[in-house]
Write a protein that holds these residues in place. Structure first.
Motif, PDB file in Angstrom:
ATOM      1  N   MET B   1      40.744  73.883 -11.409  1.00 56.03           N
ATOM      2  CA  MET B   1      39.360  74.021 -11.841  1.00 56.03           C
ATOM      3  C   MET B   1      38.397  73.731 -10.697  1.00 56.03           C
ATOM      4  O   MET B   1      38.621  72.840  -9.898  1.00 56.03           O
ATOM      5  N   LYS B   2      37.323  74.478 -10.731  1.00 58.90           N
ATOM      6  CA  LYS B   2      36.364  74.293  -9.642  1.00 58.90           C
ATOM      7  C   LYS B   2      35.420  73.148 -10.004  1.00 58.90           C
ATOM      8  O   LYS B   2      34.928  73.084 -11.134  1.00 58.90           O
ATOM      9  N   LYS B   3      35.245  72.295  -9.069  1.00 58.68           N
ATOM     10  CA  LYS B   3      34.353  71.167  -9.326  1.00 58.68           C
ATOM     11  C   LYS B   3      32.928  71.548  -8.952  1.00 58.68           C
ATOM     12  O   LYS B   3      32.695  72.159  -7.916  1.00 58.68           O
ATOM     13  N   ILE B   4      32.002  71.180  -9.842  1.00 59.52           N
ATOM     14  CA  ILE B   4      30.587  71.415  -9.499  1.00 59.52           C
ATOM     15  C   ILE B   4      30.122  70.214  -8.693  1.00 59.52           C
ATOM     16  O   ILE B   4      30.186  69.072  -9.159  1.00 59.52           O
ATOM     17  N   LYS B   5      29.659  70.493  -7.504  1.00 56.60           N
ATOM     18  CA  LYS B   5      29.234  69.381  -6.662  1.00 56.60           C
ATOM     19  C   LYS B   5      27.763  69.087  -6.925  1.00 56.60           C
ATOM     20  O   LYS B   5      26.891  69.917  -6.676  1.00 56.60           O
ATOM     21  N   LEU B   6      27.512  67.914  -7.484  1.00 54.24           N
ATOM     22  CA  LEU B   6      26.129  67.532  -7.749  1.00 54.24           C
ATOM     23  C   LEU B   6      25.461  67.103  -6.453  1.00 54.24           C
ATOM     24  O   LEU B   6      26.092  66.481  -5.603  1.00 54.24           O
ATOM     25  N   PRO B   7      24.179  67.446  -6.297  1.00 51.89           N
ATOM     26  CA  PRO B   7      23.488  66.939  -5.121  1.00 51.89           C
ATOM     27  C   PRO B   7      23.333  65.417  -5.217  1.00 51.89           C
ATOM     28  O   PRO B   7      23.369  64.849  -6.310  1.00 51.89           O
ATOM     29  N   ASN B   8      23.172  64.811  -4.092  1.00 50.66           N
ATOM     30  CA  ASN B   8      23.040  63.363  -4.031  1.00 50.66           C
ATOM     31  C   ASN B   8      21.866  62.894  -4.904  1.00 50.66           C
ATOM     32  O   ASN B   8      20.750  63.358  -4.737  1.00 50.66           O
ATOM     33  N   PRO B   9      22.116  62.003  -5.867  1.00 53.06           N
ATOM     34  CA  PRO B   9      21.022  61.558  -6.743  1.00 53.06           C
ATOM     35  C   PRO B   9      19.861  60.951  -5.962  1.00 53.06           C
ATOM     36  O   PRO B   9      18.702  61.068  -6.374  1.00 53.06           O
ATOM     37  N   LEU B  10      20.187  60.333  -4.840  1.00 53.85           N
ATOM     38  CA  LEU B  10      19.134  59.717  -4.033  1.00 53.85           C
ATOM     39  C   LEU B  10      18.165  60.771  -3.519  1.00 53.85           C
ATOM     40  O   LEU B  10      16.948  60.591  -3.512  1.00 53.85           O
ATOM     41  N   LEU B  11      18.748  61.935  -3.137  1.00 52.24           N
ATOM     42  CA  LEU B  11      17.936  63.027  -2.601  1.00 52.24           C
ATOM     43  C   LEU B  11      16.973  63.537  -3.680  1.00 52.24           C
ATOM     44  O   LEU B  11      15.782  63.719  -3.440  1.00 52.24           O
ATOM     45  N   ILE B  12      17.508  63.708  -4.890  1.00 54.58           N
ATOM     46  CA  ILE B  12      16.677  64.188  -6.001  1.00 54.58           C
ATOM     47  C   ILE B  12      15.545  63.197  -6.260  1.00 54.58           C
ATOM     48  O   ILE B  12      14.382  63.564  -6.416  1.00 54.58           O
ATOM     49  N   PHE B  13      15.914  61.941  -6.265  1.00 53.16           N
ATOM     50  CA  PHE B  13      14.952  60.871  -6.502  1.00 53.16           C
ATOM     51  C   PHE B  13      13.822  60.935  -5.475  1.00 53.16           C
ATOM     52  O   PHE B  13      12.637  60.867  -5.821  1.00 53.16           O
ATOM     53  N   MET B  14      14.189  61.106  -4.211  1.00 52.33           N
ATOM     54  CA  MET B  14      13.179  61.134  -3.150  1.00 52.33           C
ATOM     55  C   MET B  14      12.284  62.368  -3.278  1.00 52.33           C
ATOM     56  O   MET B  14      11.084  62.301  -3.025  1.00 52.33           O
ATOM     57  N   ILE B  15      12.875  63.500  -3.684  1.00 52.60           N
ATOM     58  CA  ILE B  15      12.067  64.717  -3.840  1.00 52.60           C
ATOM     59  C   ILE B  15      11.062  64.536  -4.975  1.00 52.60           C
ATOM     60  O   ILE B  15       9.881  64.871  -4.840  1.00 52.60           O
ATOM     61  N   ILE B  16      11.533  63.926  -6.070  1.00 47.76           N
ATOM     62  CA  ILE B  16      10.606  63.674  -7.184  1.00 47.76           C
ATOM     63  C   ILE B  16       9.454  62.798  -6.724  1.00 47.76           C
ATOM     64  O   ILE B  16       8.291  63.068  -7.010  1.00 47.76           O
ATOM     65  N   LEU B  17       9.796  61.769  -5.950  1.00 46.01           N
ATOM     66  CA  LEU B  17       8.746  60.886  -5.439  1.00 46.01           C
ATOM     67  C   LEU B  17       7.762  61.667  -4.582  1.00 46.01           C
ATOM     68  O   LEU B  17       6.561  61.435  -4.607  1.00 46.01           O
ATOM     69  N   GLY B  18       8.294  62.627  -3.819  1.00 45.16           N
ATOM     70  CA  GLY B  18       7.438  63.407  -2.928  1.00 45.16           C
ATOM     71  C   GLY B  18       6.485  64.323  -3.673  1.00 45.16           C
ATOM     72  O   GLY B  18       5.414  64.643  -3.170  1.00 45.16           O
ATOM     73  N   ILE B  19       6.861  64.719  -4.897  1.00 43.27           N
ATOM     74  CA  ILE B  19       5.986  65.606  -5.673  1.00 43.27           C
ATOM     75  C   ILE B  19       4.857  64.814  -6.341  1.00 43.27           C
ATOM     76  O   ILE B  19       3.760  65.315  -6.520  1.00 43.27           O
ATOM     77  N   LEU B  20       5.138  63.560  -6.662  1.00 47.49           N
ATOM     78  CA  LEU B  20       4.182  62.750  -7.422  1.00 47.49           C
ATOM     79  C   LEU B  20       2.738  62.788  -6.913  1.00 47.49           C
ATOM     80  O   LEU B  20       1.818  62.928  -7.715  1.00 47.49           O
ATOM     81  N   PRO B  21       2.482  62.689  -5.586  1.00 45.84           N
ATOM     82  CA  PRO B  21       1.080  62.669  -5.146  1.00 45.84           C
ATOM     83  C   PRO B  21       0.319  63.948  -5.479  1.00 45.84           C
ATOM     84  O   PRO B  21      -0.904  63.940  -5.508  1.00 45.84           O
ATOM     85  N   LEU B  22       1.032  65.048  -5.738  1.00 48.80           N
ATOM     86  CA  LEU B  22       0.350  66.316  -5.989  1.00 48.80           C
ATOM     87  C   LEU B  22      -0.155  66.422  -7.426  1.00 48.80           C
ATOM     88  O   LEU B  22      -0.950  67.295  -7.750  1.00 48.80           O
ATOM     89  N   LEU B  23       0.321  65.511  -8.284  1.00 48.54           N
ATOM     90  CA  LEU B  23       0.043  65.663  -9.707  1.00 48.54           C
ATOM     91  C   LEU B  23      -1.414  65.394 -10.064  1.00 48.54           C
ATOM     92  O   LEU B  23      -1.930  65.938 -11.021  1.00 48.54           O
ATOM     93  N   SER B  24      -2.045  64.535  -9.317  1.00 49.38           N
ATOM     94  CA  SER B  24      -3.435  64.218  -9.637  1.00 49.38           C
ATOM     95  C   SER B  24      -4.161  63.914  -8.341  1.00 49.38           C
ATOM     96  O   SER B  24      -3.564  63.408  -7.391  1.00 49.38           O
ATOM     97  N   SER B  25      -5.447  64.238  -8.295  1.00 47.90           N
ATOM     98  CA  SER B  25      -6.187  63.933  -7.070  1.00 47.90           C
ATOM     99  C   SER B  25      -7.118  62.757  -7.289  1.00 47.90           C
ATOM    100  O   SER B  25      -7.975  62.473  -6.472  1.00 47.90           O
ATOM    101  N   GLN B  26      -6.906  62.088  -8.411  1.00 51.82           N
ATOM    102  CA  GLN B  26      -7.723  60.910  -8.685  1.00 51.82           C
ATOM    103  C   GLN B  26      -7.482  59.842  -7.608  1.00 51.82           C
ATOM    104  O   GLN B  26      -6.341  59.577  -7.238  1.00 51.82           O
ATOM    105  N   HIS B  27      -8.560  59.253  -7.129  1.00 48.97           N
ATOM    106  CA  HIS B  27      -8.428  58.323  -6.011  1.00 48.97           C
ATOM    107  C   HIS B  27      -7.563  57.128  -6.362  1.00 48.97           C
ATOM    108  O   HIS B  27      -6.694  56.721  -5.597  1.00 48.97           O
ATOM    109  N   PHE B  28      -7.774  56.583  -7.538  1.00 52.32           N
ATOM    110  CA  PHE B  28      -7.044  55.370  -7.911  1.00 52.32           C
ATOM    111  C   PHE B  28      -5.540  55.634  -8.025  1.00 52.32           C
ATOM    112  O   PHE B  28      -4.718  54.836  -7.564  1.00 52.32           O
ATOM    113  N   TYR B  29      -5.220  56.784  -8.597  1.00 53.46           N
ATOM    114  CA  TYR B  29      -3.810  57.172  -8.737  1.00 53.46           C
ATOM    115  C   TYR B  29      -3.142  57.262  -7.375  1.00 53.46           C
ATOM    116  O   TYR B  29      -2.045  56.723  -7.151  1.00 53.46           O
ATOM    117  N   LEU B  30      -3.824  57.912  -6.427  1.00 54.00           N
ATOM    118  CA  LEU B  30      -3.246  58.072  -5.096  1.00 54.00           C
ATOM    119  C   LEU B  30      -3.142  56.732  -4.377  1.00 54.00           C
ATOM    120  O   LEU B  30      -2.154  56.447  -3.698  1.00 54.00           O
TER     121      LEU B  30
END
Lengths: 290, 325
Positions: B1-30
């Motif tokens: 059986m072929k194994k599905i190789k999941l991407p490193n969870p840490l990488l996904i986590f960091m990418i999600i963090l990188g998207i967060l600043p784009l969600l709102s331009s409110q000064h306090f949030y940033l």
């Protein structure tokens, strides 16, 4: 030369109070083998205690020791049962983190309770000065060092000539061995913590007669006590006393010839030099652990 | 059986963090995100030596402060670009860490903890003496606009700079844990004598990792100084910072890469909340509770959040537990 003698006298007077302060740490560390980073904050609490008791009851700070010393003995037992006991066999870094957390609880608890103001107390002899052989010595320092000296002597008599004192020394030498000959180790540990905090209580009272107290003073005092204990040699009570006098002398000299604020810098410099040259301190016993 | 190789969870986590600043331009949030990233970064740097290596530092603020002062003074007094200043800060951090390391790494662990505190306090008084002798005021960083002077009108630039710093620290931590040095470091933290008996030069390993940690913290200090635009010894050498670095990592999970990020993501907003909503006389409650958190975690859940996650994971998903170290 006149000034120099004056400085030496001041150093000795401060040194005895410091010695008592550091002995409290030395006993807890030596007996329990516990690294206590909240020691300075215990002293801070004792200083507040002394000031409040003497203000409310309108008595001399030294009279407040009748209440404060038993209170701190109990406090020591409570802290031992609540926290120190659980940390005895924990790795060193856990002890450091937990007692550091305790220090923060005390420090910011004091800030909540007493605000960040500097508090001090004035006694009838606060401004009195003894003029002797051309030297000026103020009474608060004289009294504090006499009291500290008496307490140090009592402490040594207690450790060397009473059953409990001997048990404390036995436990601090070897816990398992002491257990084997029928010493209730946890009881002795609790008493040792209590005795350590009694030293803290008295030194806090002595300190409060000539220094003002504020919640963050504990950081400084903690550092001071640890530098003294390390300088004197871990596990050596005589070494602690010598270390205290040396540090007090240095503090007075640096304060006079350079700048008062630089004394903390001098602690650090001395501390690093000791660690590099003689890591076991002046009277230290050789450590086997790396 | 072929194994599905999941991407490193840490990488996904960091990418999600990188998207967060784009969600709102409110000064306090940033602003909040910037702080979370920045403290996660500091905590990550602290975690390198204190989490993985178990050499507990309580005075990391020494590096932070020296970084802030090197960058700040070079810029405010001599007009040197903060980009150069930040690099020099990093070098300052390395020098300082080697000084402490040389003196204490051959000795018991608590000498190290103690001398880090002593170092922070010593620097605080030394710089107070040097800078504040007569004026009693801190140093204000002049506001000259432009990329060259690390000054931006939009908060989002700072947020992303903090994110880049965090990314660098995470990458370094990841690289270290996967390298020989990392294994040596873990062995040293676990049992130093055993590691030495197996031929690991524990002294050298600790020095290297401590220098990396000091470098990052000092660089972050330089950035922080450009972000707040005002420095004062009692502020940038305040032991409060050391405690925060430690608390975030301990709550999140010492000796894990994601732990410090989780810890600061949880606690930075919480402490800001306490400060702004309760405020005033009750501000100390924040640090008071940090003290309690430290004790409780050490006594009951020494692994922090990451440990809890791995326990849940083990129980419900029957997977292999996340390696604790």
């Amino acid at each position: 030369m006149e000034t120099f003698i004056q400085l030496v006298i001041n150093g000795c007077l401060n040194g005895t109070t410091y010695a008592l302060m550091a002995l409290g740490l030395s006993i807890i560390f030596g007996t329990l083998g516990l690294i206590n980073f909240a020691h300075g904050d215990f002293i801070m609490l004792a200083m507040y205690g002394s000031i409040f008791i003497s203000l409310f009851l309108r008595v001399d700070p030294y009279v407040s020791s009748i209440i404060l010393v038993p209170l701190f003995f109990l406090f020591g037992i409570v802290v031992y049962k609540g926290l120190f006991k659980r940390l005895l066999d924990a790795p060193e870094e856990s002890q450091i983190i937990a007692t550091f957390g305790l220090s923060f609880v005390f420090q910011f608890g004091a800030m909540l309770a007493f605000s960040t103001d500097y508090k001090s107390i004035s006694t009838s002899y606060s401004a009195e000065v003894l003029h002797i052989w051309g030297q000026y010595i103020d009474y608060p320092h004289i009294f504090s060092s006499i009291v500290a000296l008496i307490l140090i002597i009592i402490l040594f008599l207690f450790l060397y000539y009473t059953r409990i004192g001997r048990a404390i020394r036995a436990v601090s030498e070897q816990r398992k061995g002491a257990m084997m000959i029928g010493i209730n180790v946890h009881r002795i540990y609790a008493i040792a913590a209590g005795v350590g905090l009694c030293c803290v209580a008295v030194s806090g009272i002595a300190l409060s007669t000539y220094e003002s107290v504020h919640p963050t003073i504990g950081i400084h005092l903690n550092l001071l006590c640890w530098v003294i204990v390390v300088l004197g040699g871990i596990g050596s009570l005589i070494g602690t006393i010598v270390g205290a006098v040396v540090i007090a002398m240095m503090e007075v000299m640096v304060g006079y010839y350079f700048e008062t604020t630089l004394t903390t810098f001098a602690y650090f410099a001395i501390f690093l030099v000791i660690l590099m040259v003689r890591p076991n301190g002046i009277f230290g016993i050789k450590e086997r652990k790396a | 059986m072929k194994k599905i190789k999941l991407p490193n969870p840490l990488l996904i986590f960091m990418i999600i963090l990188g998207i967060l600043p784009l969600l709102s331009s409110q000064h306090f949030y940033l602003h909040m995100l910037t702080l979370v990233f920045l403290f996660a970064f500091f905590s990550e740097a602290w975690n390198l030596i204190s989490g993985f290596g178990k050499q507990f530092s309580l005075g990391h603020v020494a590096f932070f402060g020296i970084g802030a002062y090197v960058t700040g003074i070079l810029y405010a007094d001599y007009g040197i670009s903060p980009w150069i200043g930040i690099l020099l800060s990093g070098i300052g951090g390395i020098v300082l860490s080697l000084l402490i390391g040389f003196a204490t790494f051959r000795l018991r662990a608590f000498f190290f903890a103690l001398s880090t505190i002593a170092c922070a306090e010593a620097l605080r008084v030394l710089i107070t003496y040097w800078r504040l002798g007569s004026t009693g005021l801190g140093t204000t960083i002049p506001a000259a606009k432009g990329f060259k002077y690390l000054t931006f009108s939009n908060e989002i630039y700072y947020t992303y700079l903090a994110y880049v710093l965090l990314l660098l620290a995470v990458a370094a931590a990841y690289k270290i844990t996967k390298s020989k040095i990392g294994y040596y470091l873990l062995a040293t933290g676990e049992d130093e004598e055993a590691a030495r008996s197996l031929g690991v030069n524990t002294y050298r390993i600790k020095l290297i990792v401590f220098a990396i940690s000091g470098f990052f913290t000092a660089v972050g200090g330089g950035f922080y100084c450009m972000y707040t635009r005002y420095i004062e010894p009692s502020m940038v050498f305040s032991i409060d910072f050391s405690v925060q670095f430690a608390v975030f990592a301990i709550v999140g999970g010492m000796g894990t890469i994601a732990g410090p990020i989780l810890g600061s993501a949880l606690l930075v907003p919480l402490s800001t909340f306490f400060r702004s909503w309760i405020g005033g006389l009750f501000t100390p409650i924040g640090f008071f509770s940090y003290g309690i958190i430290l004790i409780v975690i050490i006594l009951f859940i020494p692994g922090g959040i990451m440990k809890l996650i791995s326990l849940v994971d083990e129980k419900f998903f029957k997977k292999l537990p996340i390696p604790e170290k």
